[in-house]
Design a protein around this motif. Structure first.
Motif, PDB file in Angstrom:
ATOM      1  N   UNK A  35      -8.436   4.770   5.416  1.00  0.00           N
ATOM      2  CA  UNK A  35      -7.277   5.320   6.115  1.00  0.00           C
ATOM      3  C   UNK A  35      -6.392   4.218   6.681  1.00  0.00           C
ATOM      4  N   UNK A  36      -7.009   3.180   7.218  1.00  0.00           N
ATOM      5  CA  UNK A  36      -6.233   2.087   7.799  1.00  0.00           C
ATOM      6  C   UNK A  36      -5.413   1.369   6.740  1.00  0.00           C
ATOM      7  N   UNK A  39      -6.458  11.039   1.037  1.00  0.00           N
ATOM      8  CA  UNK A  39      -7.447  11.606   0.117  1.00  0.00           C
ATOM      9  C   UNK A  39      -7.958  10.600  -0.906  1.00  0.00           C
ATOM     10  N   UNK A  40      -7.051  10.012  -1.694  1.00  0.00           N
ATOM     11  CA  UNK A  40      -7.456   9.205  -2.834  1.00  0.00           C
ATOM     12  C   UNK A  40      -8.310   8.005  -2.480  1.00  0.00           C
ATOM     13  N   UNK A  64      -5.582   2.116  -4.381  1.00  0.00           N
ATOM     14  CA  UNK A  64      -5.934   1.445  -3.126  1.00  0.00           C
ATOM     15  C   UNK A  64      -7.436   1.519  -2.888  1.00  0.00           C
ATOM     16  N   UNK A  65      -8.010   2.701  -3.128  1.00  0.00           N
ATOM     17  CA  UNK A  65      -9.455   2.844  -2.973  1.00  0.00           C
ATOM     18  C   UNK A  65     -10.230   1.978  -3.946  1.00  0.00           C
ATOM     19  N   UNK A  66      -9.735   1.862  -5.172  1.00  0.00           N
ATOM     20  CA  UNK A  66     -10.387   0.998  -6.157  1.00  0.00           C
ATOM     21  C   UNK A  66     -10.361  -0.455  -5.713  1.00  0.00           C
ATOM     22  N   UNK A  67      -9.216  -0.890  -5.171  1.00  0.00           N
ATOM     23  CA  UNK A  67      -9.114  -2.274  -4.698  1.00  0.00           C
ATOM     24  C   UNK A  67     -10.107  -2.544  -3.573  1.00  0.00           C
ATOM     25  N   UNK A  68     -10.175  -1.621  -2.618  1.00  0.00           N
ATOM     26  CA  UNK A  68     -11.111  -1.791  -1.504  1.00  0.00           C
ATOM     27  C   UNK A  68     -12.550  -1.778  -1.996  1.00  0.00           C
ATOM     28  N   UNK A 107       0.810  -1.238   0.000  1.00  0.00           N
ATOM     29  CA  UNK A 107       0.000   0.000   0.000  1.00  0.00           C
ATOM     30  C   UNK A 107       0.833   1.273   0.000  1.00  0.00           C
ATOM     31  N   UNK A 108       2.098   1.187   0.404  1.00  0.00           N
ATOM     32  CA  UNK A 108       2.952   2.369   0.399  1.00  0.00           C
ATOM     33  C   UNK A 108       3.341   2.785  -1.013  1.00  0.00           C
TER      34      UNK A 108
END
Length: 266
Positions: free
Chosen positions: A145-146, A210-211, A113-117, A105-106
């Protein structure tokens, strides 16, 4: 012949001196690049433009960011501390693979990351199995955020545990102390500066996320999301008060890290 060698040495020495004087100049240019935007933000806009600091949308965004960042930092601590210890003490190939997963994730763009979640949970809850919705909810903000911020804690604390000599732990165990007692009285106190630094960095990263939050939750709006929404709807002046709050949090984080003498990059 000797004169030629002497002249070559002189040229080399002069070149080294010129390079030595050039290095701080190059560093100063990059430093100014970091400082100037902040200075312009402070100087350009008048205090009257900051009158909206107490506006409802600013307060709501700050409250959401604070609650979500504290929650995600707590989750990172509870689940990340044992993971960081295992990564530090294990030399198994699985630990190497796990560390790569933690670091992933870094290096991912937060939007990805948001798309994956979002792909995993979907708009209808956790894979459609429950009614717990992450989109447009505070739970979704915490989840985003986590995912993005917790790796900062794990990596920082792993480095702190790496600096703790395992012989101290072995000595404590030889004296009859259990593993939890050894962790509480030996390992964690020695790694405390790194743990505190990890907590502060995780909180700061969560506050600035943000993203992934945009993709997964969007509402309730955090400070970064509110900055974007205010800028899109009303321009730069409307986004300024929210940006000032977020900038204050960032500067406060630096002061806390310095005050704890737990600077992770040293």
């Amino acid at each position: 012949m000797s004169r030629t060698v002497s002249e070559a040495e002189t040229v080399t020495r002069n070149g080294a001196l010129e390079l030595r004087h050039l290095v701080p100049v190059l560093g100063a240019v990059l430093l100014l690049y970091f400082v100037v935007p902040v200075a312009v933000l402070v100087v350009t806009y008048s205090p009257t433009a900051l009158a909206d600091l107490a506006s409802g949308y600013v307060v709501d965004a700050a409250t959401t960011s604070l609650l979500a960042a504290l929650s995600s930092t707590t989750l990172a601590f509870v689940f990340g501390l044992p993971l960081a210890y295992w990564l530090s003490r294990s030399d198994h190939v699985l630990a190497t693979v796990a560390l790569g997963v933690v670091v992933l994730p870094l290096v991912l763009p937060p939007v990805v990351s948001g798309m994956l979640l979002l792909t995993v949970v979907g708009p209808e809850g956790l894979g459609g199995l429950t009614d717990l919705r992450l989109t447009r909810s505070l739970v979704g903000v915490v989840a985003a955020q986590t995912f993005v911020a917790a790796p900062f804690f794990v990596v920082t604390v792993k480095a702190a545990f790496d600096g703790v000599d395992s012989h101290f732990e072995e000595a404590a165990r030889s004296l009859g102390r259990s593993w939890p007692e050894t962790m509480r009285s030996v390992t964690i106190p020695l790694a405390k500066p790194g743990i505190l630094a990890g907590l502060v960095l995780t909180f700061a990263r969560a506050m600035g996320e943000f993203g992934a939050t945009m993709m997964l939750a969007y509402y309730p709006r955090t400070l970064p999301v509110q900055i974007w929404a205010s800028f899109i709807s009303s321009g730069l002046d409307a986004a300024l008060p929210v940006a000032v709050v977020l900038l204050s949090v960032a500067l406060g984080t630096l002061l806390v890290v310095h005050g704890l003498r737990a600077t992770p990059w040293r």
